[in-house]
Scaffold this motif. Structure first.
Motif, PDB file in Angstrom:
ATOM      1  N   PHE A  35       0.844  -1.194   0.000  1.00  0.00           N
ATOM      2  CA  PHE A  35       0.000   0.000   0.000  1.00  0.00           C
ATOM      3  C   PHE A  35       0.878   1.242   0.000  1.00  0.00           C
ATOM      4  CE2 PHE A  35      -3.681  -2.192   2.543  1.00  0.00           C
ATOM      5  CZ  PHE A  35      -3.821  -3.101   1.518  1.00  0.00           C
ATOM      6  N   THR A  36       0.387   2.277  -0.669  1.00  0.00           N
ATOM      7  CA  THR A  36       1.072   3.565  -0.673  1.00  0.00           C
ATOM      8  C   THR A  36       0.052   4.668  -0.419  1.00  0.00           C
ATOM      9  OG1 THR A  36       2.709   2.769  -2.276  1.00  0.00           O
ATOM     10  CG2 THR A  36       2.528   5.153  -1.959  1.00  0.00           C
ATOM     11  N   ILE A  37       0.304   5.455   0.612  1.00  0.00           N
ATOM     12  CA  ILE A  37      -0.567   6.592   0.915  1.00  0.00           C
ATOM     13  C   ILE A  37       0.095   7.850   0.356  1.00  0.00           C
ATOM     14  CG2 ILE A  37       0.466   7.050   3.178  1.00  0.00           C
ATOM     15  CD1 ILE A  37      -2.366   7.733   4.187  1.00  0.00           C
ATOM     16  N   SER A  38      -0.732   8.748  -0.150  1.00  0.00           N
ATOM     17  CA  SER A  38      -0.218  10.011  -0.664  1.00  0.00           C
ATOM     18  C   SER A  38      -1.287  11.068  -0.503  1.00  0.00           C
ATOM     19  CB  SER A  38       0.206   9.879  -2.135  1.00  0.00           C
ATOM     20  OG  SER A  38      -0.904   9.519  -2.946  1.00  0.00           O
ATOM     21  N   ARG A  39      -0.884  12.308  -0.665  1.00  0.00           N
ATOM     22  CA  ARG A  39      -1.845  13.397  -0.536  1.00  0.00           C
ATOM     23  C   ARG A  39      -1.568  14.442  -1.598  1.00  0.00           C
ATOM     24  NH1 ARG A  39      -1.470  15.409   5.334  1.00  0.00           N
ATOM     25  NH2 ARG A  39      -2.947  16.992   4.599  1.00  0.00           N
ATOM     26  N   ASP A  40      -2.635  15.102  -2.040  1.00  0.00           N
ATOM     27  CA  ASP A  40      -2.534  16.218  -2.967  1.00  0.00           C
ATOM     28  C   ASP A  40      -3.207  17.401  -2.279  1.00  0.00           C
ATOM     29  OD1 ASP A  40      -2.792  18.112  -4.974  1.00  0.00           O
ATOM     30  OD2 ASP A  40      -3.165  16.624  -6.528  1.00  0.00           O
ATOM     31  N   ASN A  41      -2.408  18.259  -1.717  1.00  0.00           N
ATOM     32  CA  ASN A  41      -2.975  19.371  -0.955  1.00  0.00           C
ATOM     33  C   ASN A  41      -3.726  20.361  -1.848  1.00  0.00           C
ATOM     34  OD1 ASN A  41      -1.993  18.351   1.462  1.00  0.00           O
ATOM     35  ND2 ASN A  41      -0.095  19.536   1.357  1.00  0.00           N
ATOM     36  N   ALA A  42      -3.362  20.436  -3.108  1.00  0.00           N
ATOM     37  CA  ALA A  42      -4.064  21.333  -4.025  1.00  0.00           C
ATOM     38  C   ALA A  42      -5.485  20.843  -4.313  1.00  0.00           C
ATOM     39  CB  ALA A  42      -3.286  21.458  -5.333  1.00  0.00           C
ATOM     40  N   LYS A  43      -5.677  19.529  -4.195  1.00  0.00           N
ATOM     41  CA  LYS A  43      -6.988  18.938  -4.456  1.00  0.00           C
ATOM     42  C   LYS A  43      -7.712  18.526  -3.182  1.00  0.00           C
ATOM     43  CE  LYS A  43      -5.813  17.162  -9.051  1.00  0.00           C
ATOM     44  NZ  LYS A  43      -5.752  15.974  -9.927  1.00  0.00           N
ATOM     45  N   ASN A  44      -7.095  18.792  -2.044  1.00  0.00           N
ATOM     46  CA  ASN A  44      -7.695  18.396  -0.758  1.00  0.00           C
ATOM     47  C   ASN A  44      -8.058  16.913  -0.740  1.00  0.00           C
ATOM     48  OD1 ASN A  44      -7.457  21.056  -0.023  1.00  0.00           O
ATOM     49  ND2 ASN A  44      -9.632  21.376   0.390  1.00  0.00           N
ATOM     50  N   THR A  45      -7.167  16.103  -1.255  1.00  0.00           N
ATOM     51  CA  THR A  45      -7.458  14.683  -1.413  1.00  0.00           C
ATOM     52  C   THR A  45      -6.290  13.829  -0.915  1.00  0.00           C
ATOM     53  OG1 THR A  45      -8.870  15.138  -3.332  1.00  0.00           O
ATOM     54  CG2 THR A  45      -8.082  12.886  -3.081  1.00  0.00           C
ATOM     55  N   VAL A  46      -6.648  12.734  -0.274  1.00  0.00           N
ATOM     56  CA  VAL A  46      -5.663  11.738   0.132  1.00  0.00           C
ATOM     57  C   VAL A  46      -5.992  10.444  -0.606  1.00  0.00           C
ATOM     58  CG1 VAL A  46      -6.967  11.000   2.172  1.00  0.00           C
ATOM     59  CG2 VAL A  46      -4.506  10.623   2.071  1.00  0.00           C
ATOM     60  N   TYR A  47      -4.949   9.724  -0.966  1.00  0.00           N
ATOM     61  CA  TYR A  47      -5.106   8.500  -1.743  1.00  0.00           C
ATOM     62  C   TYR A  47      -4.507   7.302  -0.998  1.00  0.00           C
ATOM     63  CZ  TYR A  47      -5.655  12.007  -5.422  1.00  0.00           C
ATOM     64  OH  TYR A  47      -6.054  13.093  -6.168  1.00  0.00           O
TER      65      TYR A  47
END
Length: 126
Positions: free
Chosen positions: A66-78
């Motif tokens: 598993f890999t967690i990541s975040r895109d702060n510009a999109k307010n989204t975590v994956y």
């Protein structure tokens, strides 16, 4: 705070899924985020977390897969999940909070800390 998970579904063993969690009503970049899962009839199990500084942590069950990541510009975590196993079948929840909140979620697997989404079902089956 409003969190909406998506990306769950039915996948065969060995397959992949990418879960997304769209957040609103908070300053996303300042918040720690976590993924927690729950197998039907069992308790909550922490899966992974990512903090505002980008540091990431994984439960043993998902480490290397598993890999967690975040895109702060999109307010989204994956949560990218590879090499899925039948034992990964669960409802996956996204949680947001302070560093303190997420540490408590990791430690106690409790909904008493942070804000939570409604979850997305992941089923791994042939």
């Amino acid at each position: 705070v409003h969190l909406v998970e998506s990306g769950g579904g039915l996948v065969q063993p060995g397959g992949s899924l990418r879960l997304s969690c769209a957040a609103s009503g908070l300053t996303f970049s300042n918040h720690a985020m976590a993924w927690v899962r729950q197998v039907s009839g069992k308790g909550l199990e922490w899966v992974s977390s990512i903090y505002s500084d980008g540091s990431t942590y994984y439960a043993t069950s998902g480490k290397g897969r598993f890999t967690i990541s975040r895109d702060n510009a999109k307010n989204t975590v994956y949560l990218q999940m590879n090499s899925l196993k039948p034992e990964d079948t669960a409802v996956y929840y996204c949680a947001a909070g302070s560093t303190y909140d997420v540490v408590k979620i990791v430690t106690y697997g409790s909904r008493d800390f942070g804000s939570w989404g409604q979850g997305t079902q992941v089923t791994v089956s042939s």
